[in-house]
Design an enzyme around this catalytic site. Structure first.
Site, PDB file in Angstrom:
ATOM      1  N   HIS A 129      64.373  -3.959   8.858  1.00 29.81           N
ATOM      2  CA  HIS A 129      65.210  -3.931   7.659  1.00 29.81           C
ATOM      3  C   HIS A 129      64.597  -3.116   6.524  1.00 29.81           C
ATOM      4  CE1 HIS A 129      68.434  -6.542   5.448  1.00 29.81           C
ATOM      5  NE2 HIS A 129      68.503  -5.279   5.093  1.00 29.81           N
ATOM      6  N   TYR A 150      70.637 -12.092   5.526  1.00 33.11           N
ATOM      7  CA  TYR A 150      71.972 -12.396   5.036  1.00 33.11           C
ATOM      8  C   TYR A 150      72.303 -13.876   5.202  1.00 33.11           C
ATOM      9  CZ  TYR A 150      72.868  -7.317   5.374  1.00 33.11           C
ATOM     10  OH  TYR A 150      72.823  -5.946   5.254  1.00 33.11           O
TER      11      TYR A 150
END
Length: 269
Positions: A103, A43
């Site tokens: 992730h 991010y």
């Protein structure tokens, strides 16, 4: 005292741009009552999330902080997983996170190479819990065979248009938590007649209904919100109660819609 239990709702922090907004957003979210903040290496906002926590009046030990590393192409090799974990902590400005996820189970991911390094981070106190994200039931079973640390949570896209029955059943069978990203399907829930009707019945919005449905399932939603008004509105779902008929109607929705349909997701293999 460290916050041990996963709060029932959290703040998602993904954005394509204006990543520095998350300093103020996180600070505001904590001030209005959030105690669970979710971010990720990819991010590119961990430093801002960490700064938002430090600026708030809420003690760090009262914030359940989660991040993710090992994306499908970051880091470049499994040998760098340990360094990637350390990088997350450094950017967040913390000694440890409460929850560290893998992730994606793709690209460089290899369970026998990557997961032992998560165990090492767990044993070293760099994370209080280990989680996985975007796994299939088969990959979850494979991971459980390797992980020494208890599997604490699995984060996936989940909402009334993507109900994830098989993954939810797996979480109940193996006693780990489900965390739902994109719990409002990027606004698509507002266009679902059943959700509109239930919302009208309770004098709320389809967003409240979607979040309340997840909460009723025992799932922790992490909706993104960048305004104080939306943050407060999402928290209101904690006070909403759906009746059995509401839940049955939502469970019966046949339309399926996936917001995050990455080619490297295991559902596309």
């Amino acid at each position: 005292m460290v916050l041990e239990e996963l709060p029932r709702i959290g703040l998602g922090t993904y954005s394509d741009d204006n990543r520095d907004q998350w300093t103020g957003n996180v600070e505001t979210a904590l001030e209005v009552g959030y105690r669970h903040v979710d971010t990720a290496q990819v991010y590119e906002n961990e430093q801002y999330v960490g700064e938002g926590i430090r600026r708030s009046s809420v003690d760090r030990d009262d914030v359940f902080l989660a991040t993710k590393t090992v994306h499908h192409d970051v880091p470049a090799s499994a040998d760098e997983v340990g360094a990637a974990i350390d990088g997350c902590l450094e950017r967040l400005g913390v000694d440890a996170v409460d929850l560290l996820y893998v992730h994606w189970p793709s690209g460089i991911y290899d369970h026998e190479t990557v997961l032992p390094q998560y165990d090492e981070a767990y044993e070293a106190g760099k994370t209080r819990h280990v989680g996985l994200s975007n796994f299939s039931p088969e990959l979850l079973a494979e991971a459980r065979e390797v992980l020494d640390a208890p599997l604490y949570a699995h984060q996936v896209e989940m909402h009334p248009l993507l109900q994830q029955e098989e993954l939810l059943a797996d979480s109940r069978d193996h006693d780990y938590r489900m965390v739902a990203y994109s719990p409002l399907a990027k606004g698509e829930v507002f266009e679902v007649p059943v959700l509109q009707e239930i919302a009208d019945k309770h004098d709320v919005t389809p967003a409240h209904v979607s979040l309340a449905w997840l909460l009723e399932k025992g799932v922790t939603p992490i909706p993104k919100a960048s305004s104080e008004a939306h943050m407060r509105a999402n928290l209101e779902a904690l006070e909403m109660e759906l009746d059995d008929e509401d839940v049955e109607r939502i469970d019966s929705i046949e339309r399926e819609y996936r917001v995050i349909d990455a080619g490297h997701g295991p559902w596309n293999w």
